[in-house]
Scaffold this motif. Structure first.
Motif, PDB file in Angstrom:
ATOM      1  N   CYS A 119       0.812  -1.209  -0.049  1.00  0.00           N
ATOM      2  CA  CYS A 119      -0.058   0.074   0.056  1.00  0.00           C
ATOM      3  C   CYS A 119       1.055   1.268   0.180  1.00  0.00           C
ATOM      4  O   CYS A 119       1.768   1.486   0.900  1.00  0.00           O
ATOM      5  N   ASP A 120       0.827   2.220  -0.994  1.00  0.00           N
ATOM      6  CA  ASP A 120       1.327   3.291  -1.270  1.00  0.00           C
ATOM      7  C   ASP A 120       1.098   4.538  -0.826  1.00  0.00           C
ATOM      8  O   ASP A 120       1.299   5.753  -1.030  1.00  0.00           O
ATOM      9  N   GLY A 173      -1.479  14.509   8.769  1.00  0.00           N
ATOM     10  CA  GLY A 173      -0.517  14.634   7.763  1.00  0.00           C
ATOM     11  C   GLY A 173       0.281  13.760   7.276  1.00  0.00           C
ATOM     12  O   GLY A 173       1.269  13.823   6.820  1.00  0.00           O
ATOM     13  N   TYR A 174      -0.085  12.377   7.844  1.00  0.00           N
ATOM     14  CA  TYR A 174       0.845  11.197   7.300  1.00  0.00           C
ATOM     15  C   TYR A 174       0.463  10.501   6.190  1.00  0.00           C
ATOM     16  O   TYR A 174      -0.379   9.637   6.012  1.00  0.00           O
ATOM     17  N   ILE A 175       1.065  11.208   4.877  1.00  0.00           N
ATOM     18  CA  ILE A 175       0.653  10.582   3.654  1.00  0.00           C
ATOM     19  C   ILE A 175       1.882  10.588   2.582  1.00  0.00           C
ATOM     20  O   ILE A 175       2.811  11.620   2.945  1.00  0.00           O
ATOM     21  N   HIS A 176       1.721   9.687   1.729  1.00  0.00           N
ATOM     22  CA  HIS A 176       2.785  10.016   0.708  1.00  0.00           C
ATOM     23  C   HIS A 176       2.730  10.949  -0.463  1.00  0.00           C
ATOM     24  O   HIS A 176       1.487  11.441  -0.245  1.00  0.00           O
ATOM     25  N   ALA A 177       3.582  11.236  -0.953  1.00  0.00           N
ATOM     26  CA  ALA A 177       3.522  12.587  -1.809  1.00  0.00           C
ATOM     27  C   ALA A 177       2.623  12.325  -2.929  1.00  0.00           C
ATOM     28  O   ALA A 177       1.882  13.314  -3.508  1.00  0.00           O
ATOM     29  N   GLU A 178       2.317  11.311  -3.789  1.00  0.00           N
ATOM     30  CA  GLU A 178       1.533  11.178  -4.816  1.00  0.00           C
ATOM     31  C   GLU A 178       0.034  11.329  -4.537  1.00  0.00           C
ATOM     32  O   GLU A 178      -0.641  12.249  -4.986  1.00  0.00           O
ATOM     33  N   LEU A 190       6.051  17.184   8.699  1.00  0.00           N
ATOM     34  CA  LEU A 190       6.595  18.329   8.305  1.00  0.00           C
ATOM     35  C   LEU A 190       6.475  18.563   6.781  1.00  0.00           C
ATOM     36  O   LEU A 190       6.294  19.537   6.264  1.00  0.00           O
ATOM     37  N   ASP A 191       6.872  17.502   6.030  1.00  0.00           N
ATOM     38  CA  ASP A 191       6.857  17.524   4.474  1.00  0.00           C
ATOM     39  C   ASP A 191       5.264  17.966   4.010  1.00  0.00           C
ATOM     40  O   ASP A 191       5.213  18.750   3.181  1.00  0.00           O
ATOM     41  N   HIS A 208       3.376  25.957   0.662  1.00  0.00           N
ATOM     42  CA  HIS A 208       4.002  26.381  -0.556  1.00  0.00           C
ATOM     43  C   HIS A 208       3.689  25.940  -1.946  1.00  0.00           C
ATOM     44  O   HIS A 208       3.993  26.691  -3.055  1.00  0.00           O
ATOM     45  N   GLU A 209       2.893  24.882  -1.864  1.00  0.00           N
ATOM     46  CA  GLU A 209       2.412  24.535  -3.162  1.00  0.00           C
ATOM     47  C   GLU A 209       0.893  24.142  -3.653  1.00  0.00           C
ATOM     48  O   GLU A 209       0.674  23.723  -4.438  1.00  0.00           O
ATOM     49  N   THR A 210       0.209  24.702  -2.535  1.00  0.00           N
ATOM     50  CA  THR A 210      -1.272  24.593  -2.786  1.00  0.00           C
ATOM     51  C   THR A 210      -1.977  26.120  -2.277  1.00  0.00           C
ATOM     52  O   THR A 210      -1.261  26.725  -1.661  1.00  0.00           O
TER      53      THR A 210
END
Length: 362
Positions: A23-24, A164-169, A205-206, A213-215
């Motif tokens: 699971c990603d 906020g614990y989630i991968h980038a994609e 933190l990511d 900064h990106e949304t």
């Protein structure tokens, strides 16, 4: 999807060379054999795919004040239709909603509702927003995304209350349909995250840096202060310095009170003085908007103008006592822009939670 009792095909997974499926969705990277569930319990391998077992099923719906999320700068005084499912991808020993987030009893999922049904219910109730809350919406991301899209069609905002614990994609896809988020920054040490949540600090933190900064997602932060674990002056200072340098002074930071719960019944409640100290540290570090929560503290709930110091919004817990921000989000005294999302304000929804039952689909 018409059958809300069926398992919904999940996204964000891939097949491993040894036959397992990974699971990603989040940094746990659960590796599953057929029939196995991930750490969140609600994502499961079923044959040659990962499925979401809680799509369309909720632990209940309530209408809340937006301040309860907590969001103090996102249409203050408005109402929000709130719901969650079951399960969580963190294992916080201090969880304040453990009966929902750590439940493996699907009977707790008493309400069934599809995305369009939820959006319509919010509109009919006069809610400005729908909030995915009570447990982390990351683990039911497909359901939350579909609901957010249905809400957008009706002019209803979507709010994520998350760790906020989630991968980038999946993070990109999830927040592309969100209007606001309150992210739990549970502490500012890896040791705390690893020992007390079973997770890691850096991915959170990511997520915060990405959101800022990106949304265009309006973002606020909550830190639950637990006596003896994350409430030292040094750690609070480090956290506030990071927020200021990496996110800027305009991201609201909420310090909230812990009460003994779940696996930390031996830890005393957070003294109000600890919250006030944390708020003063945040202000001293240059943050414009620092708040206390889960306590009666009018000063700690007040929004002050960062330009002239004028009192703009006075709150006591989730009750708005005074409101003086202009409809376009400025201080009426000096015209300083107040960070957030504001609109025409007439009166507040009020501090009370109103449980609601959605009618079943016909």
């Amino acid at each position: 999807m018409n059958d809300l009792t069926a398992h919904y095909p999940g996204r964000w997974w891939h097949k491993l060379a040894d036959g397992r499926i990974q699971c990603d969705l989040c940094p746990r990277d659960c590796k599953l054999r057929d029939g196995q569930r991930g750490a969140c319990f609600v994502r499961m391998r079923e044959g040659e795919q990962v499925v979401l077992t809680t799509y369309g099923r909720s632990s209940g719906f309530c209408i809340d004040p937006i301040e309860k999320k907590p969001l103090n700068h996102f249409y203050p005084g408005s109402s929000v239709l709130s719901f969650g499912t079951a399960g969580c991808n963190l294992a916080c020993k201090f969880c304040q909603n453990w009966d929902i987030s750590k439940s493996r009893d699907m009977d707790r999922l008493m309400d069934q509702a599809g995305p369009e049904q939820i959006a319509l219910a919010a509109q009919q109730a006069g809610c400005a927003s729908v909030a995915f809350t009570y447990n982390d919406p990351v683990i039911f991301a497909e359901y939350a995304i579909d609901t957010a899209l249905a809400c957008r069609e009706r002019g209803i905002h979507s709010v994520a209350v998350t760790s906020g614990y989630i991968h980038a994609e999946p993070r990109r896809e999830f927040y592309a349909v969100m209007d606001a988020a309150n992210v739990d920054l549970k502490a500012f040490t890896e040791d705390f995250y690893f020992k007390l949540t079973g997770a890691h600090l850096q991915p959170v933190l990511d997520t915060l840096v990405y959101l800022r900064h990106e949304t265009k997602v309006w973002t606020e932060i909550t830190t639950l202060l637990i006596p003896g674990h994350n409430d030292s002056t040094a750690e609070i200072e480090a956290l506030c310095k990071w927020v200021y340098s990496e996110l800027g002074p305009d991201v609201p930071l909420h310090f909230t009170a812990f009460h003994p719960d779940h696996k930390m019944l031996d830890v005393p409640p957070t003294p109000p003085a600890t919250l006030s100290r944390a708020r003063q540290i945040a202000i001293a570090q240059g943050l414009h908007y620092a708040y206390t929560g889960n306590v009666h503290d009018a000063e700690g709930g007040t929004t002050f103008c960062p330009g002239c110091g004028e009192v703009l919004i006075v709150r006591d817990w989730h009750r708005i006592l005074t409101y003086r921000v202009t409809a376009d989000g400025h201080c009426p005294q000096c015209n300083t822009r107040i960070a957030g999302r504001f609109g025409h304000y007439t009166s507040a929804f009020g501090p009370h939670r109103i449980p609601v039952r959605l009618q079943p689909n016909l």
